[in-house]
Design a protein around this motif. Structure first.
Motif, PDB file in Angstrom:
ATOM      1  N   GLU A 170       0.830  -1.205   0.000  1.00 47.32           N
ATOM      2  CA  GLU A 170       0.000   0.000   0.000  1.00 47.32           C
ATOM      3  C   GLU A 170       0.870   1.263   0.000  1.00 47.32           C
ATOM      4  O   GLU A 170       0.609   2.215  -0.750  1.00 47.32           O
ATOM      5  CB  GLU A 170      -0.928  -0.008   1.221  1.00 47.32           C
ATOM      6  N   TRP A 174       1.271   4.135  -3.252  1.00 44.51           N
ATOM      7  CA  TRP A 174       1.118   5.586  -3.230  1.00 44.51           C
ATOM      8  C   TRP A 174       2.429   6.294  -3.540  1.00 44.51           C
ATOM      9  O   TRP A 174       2.440   7.307  -4.250  1.00 44.51           O
ATOM     10  CB  TRP A 174       0.549   6.033  -1.882  1.00 44.51           C
ATOM     11  N   THR A 317       9.638  11.678  -2.270  1.00 48.01           N
ATOM     12  CA  THR A 317       8.779  10.509  -2.496  1.00 48.01           C
ATOM     13  C   THR A 317       9.567   9.375  -3.143  1.00 48.01           C
ATOM     14  O   THR A 317       9.427   8.208  -2.755  1.00 48.01           O
ATOM     15  CB  THR A 317       7.589  10.891  -3.394  1.00 48.01           C
TER      16      THR A 317
END
Length: 489
Positions: A170, A174, A317
């Protein structure tokens, strides 16, 4: 405060098979907790590393627009290697991926050696990425020291991996999703500016003319293409992660086949597409590329506000994604080595959630130690670790090639129907890929700059030789023990 159950539940640990680790998740103790959307995004995002965002500027500066050829050459090499790996992984999904296939095709020494080298590579990457993320976070919130941010990032992602494979999937979904959206948005906006149809663009000079108007397409000569190859090759490392992750999905064979078949457009769009936009928006020798980074400079050139802050979020990220997937990859490789009796048996045990807890903790402990080296001895111990892992990516690709040469025959003998993914033009393209990788390693030896290619290859070869020696000694001791046991009977 959390309470521990009175008696921890661990998966059964049958005697490990020394030659294979191709069990289903249920057989191995892992759980099929990754969904199709997780694997799809892991496959797409796996080729987008932080190196693309922060390392492309040096490649453009060295090779000019010709860096496109460098990316194309390395991209083709990665496509071929992934096709070979996909052929083996679709036939026999395994948490050890290429290490398990090398074990079977080339011998236990090969599986042991490449498995431990790959594990070492990723624990060093953990330290690099944790430090990179801490630098960005400290710039935003300087009240927390850099080492504190590195600690926080490592602890959070360790907890994520320990929770379940689903939580890893998960988070990675993202993280990878943000990277994909960022690159896709950059290509669309930049492409419109290149075509001259972006409203409000502050860069009227953008266009395909920049490919040749500053000294030609190869302003630094054809040899700069090879220099560019050395600068960009390692930004592709990580594309093989999906073949490890597929072993914890409901339909590993389908997941591997899908990821393998899509690798061409992933490399073409995200790497070639985005770099093409950069060199069309700005002349390759624009000082802003080296000063700000290629993507920030390109966005600034068309008047996108706060481009630097936007790219810092994207880079963070990408760093967190690399940390998350790197810890996952290192732990699963350690788990596979434990299954094959090439690592402590505790590595092969899973808890009630199907997570190889010991393998994760050992991997992150070494990652923490490497982070400490980075702060205490950045120019000595840590630089040695970094350089000695520098060429391991190419060693991994070579082992994949040689393993596929033998595994094709093994698969055809055992169950030809499993050959759902086939390497093109076998064996000629496999041998051609081996030749190209070997050439790149040889060319790295010509780079004698401080910490350059020569240092990386020589130290990586030294490390590999030590690990192979350990593997051969273990095999010899094991065979002698078996011989003595047989004579006693």
């Amino acid at each position: 405060m959390t309470t521990r159950p009175p008696s921890p539940v661990v998966s059964p640990s049958p005697p490990p098979s020394p030659s294979s680790d191709t069990q289903s998740p249920e057989q191995s103790g892992l759980q099929a907790g990754l969904k199709n959307r997780h694997l799809s995004m892991i496959a797409i995002g796996g080729v987008i590393g932080a190196g693309l965002f922060v390392g492309s500027a040096s490649g453009i500066t060295a090779a000019g627009p010709g860096i496109l050829l460098s990316y194309a050459l390395v991209g083709a090499m990665v496509v071929f290697v992934m096709r070979m790996l996909g052929e083996m992984a679709a036939a026999n999904p395994s948490s050890g991926s290429f290490s398990a296939y090398a074990d079977r095709a080339l011998g236990r020494w090969a599986g042991f050696s490449i498995g431990w080298l790959y594990w070492f590579f990723w624990v060093v990457v953990l330290a690099v990425e944790a430090t990179a993320g801490a630098v960005i976070l400290e710039g935003w919130m300087p009240a927390v020291p850099q080492w504190g941010w590195a600690l926080i990032v490592m602890v959070v992602l360790t907890a994520t991996n320990l929770a379940s494979v689903g939580s890893f999937g998960e988070f990675e979904f993202w993280f990878a999703g943000i990277k994909v959206v960022a690159i896709a948005g950059f290509i669309v906006i930049g492409g419109l500016a290149v075509l001259g149809v972006l409203p409000g663009s502050d860069n009227p000079g953008a266009g395909f003319a920049h490919l040749t108007d500053a000294g030609g397409f190869l302003p630094n000569g054809p040899s700069a293409i090879l220099t560019g190859v050395l600068l960009v090759v390692f930004s592709f490392m990580g594309s093989e992660i999906v073949t490890l992750a597929a072993a914890e999905s409901e339909n590993p064979r389908r997941a591997v086949a899908k990821a393998t078949n899509s690798v061409i457009w992933r490399v073409g769009v995200f790497y070639l597409g985005s770099i093409l936009v950069v060199v069309c928006l700005l002349p390759w020798n624009d000082p802003a590329i080296a000063e700000k980074g290629s993507y920030v400079a390109a966005l600034d050139s068309i008047g996108i506000p706060h481009a630097g802050e936007i790219m810092n979020v994207v880079v963070l990220t990408a760093v967190l994604s690399c940390l998350n997937s790197g810890l996952y990859t290192a732990s699963r490789m350690a788990f596979s080595l434990g299954r094959r009796a090439d690592a402590p048996q505790s590595f092969a045990r899973t808890n009630a959630r199907g997570v190889p807890q010991a393998a994760i903790l050992v991997s992150v402990v070494f990652g923490f130690v490497a982070v400490g080296f980075n702060y205490l001895w950045p120019d000595t111990v840590f630089r040695f670790l970094l350089n000695s892992s520098g060429a391991i990516a190419l060693f991994v690709w070579l082992v994949i090639c040689f393993s596929q040469l033998k595994m094709r025959g093994i698969i055809l003998r055992e169950d030809p129907e499993k050959l759902v993914v086939r390497m093109w033009l076998f064996p000629y393209l496999t041998w051609a890929t081996i030749a190209v990788i070997t050439f790149v390693l040889g060319y790295m030896l010509t780079d004698d700059s401080d910490g350059g290619g020569r240092t990386q290859v020589l130290l990586s070869v030294l490390l590999a030789a030590l690990v192979v020696a350990v593997a051969l000694i273990r095999n010899r001791i094991g065979s002698n023990t078996k011989d003595k046991a047989g004579s006693l009977r």
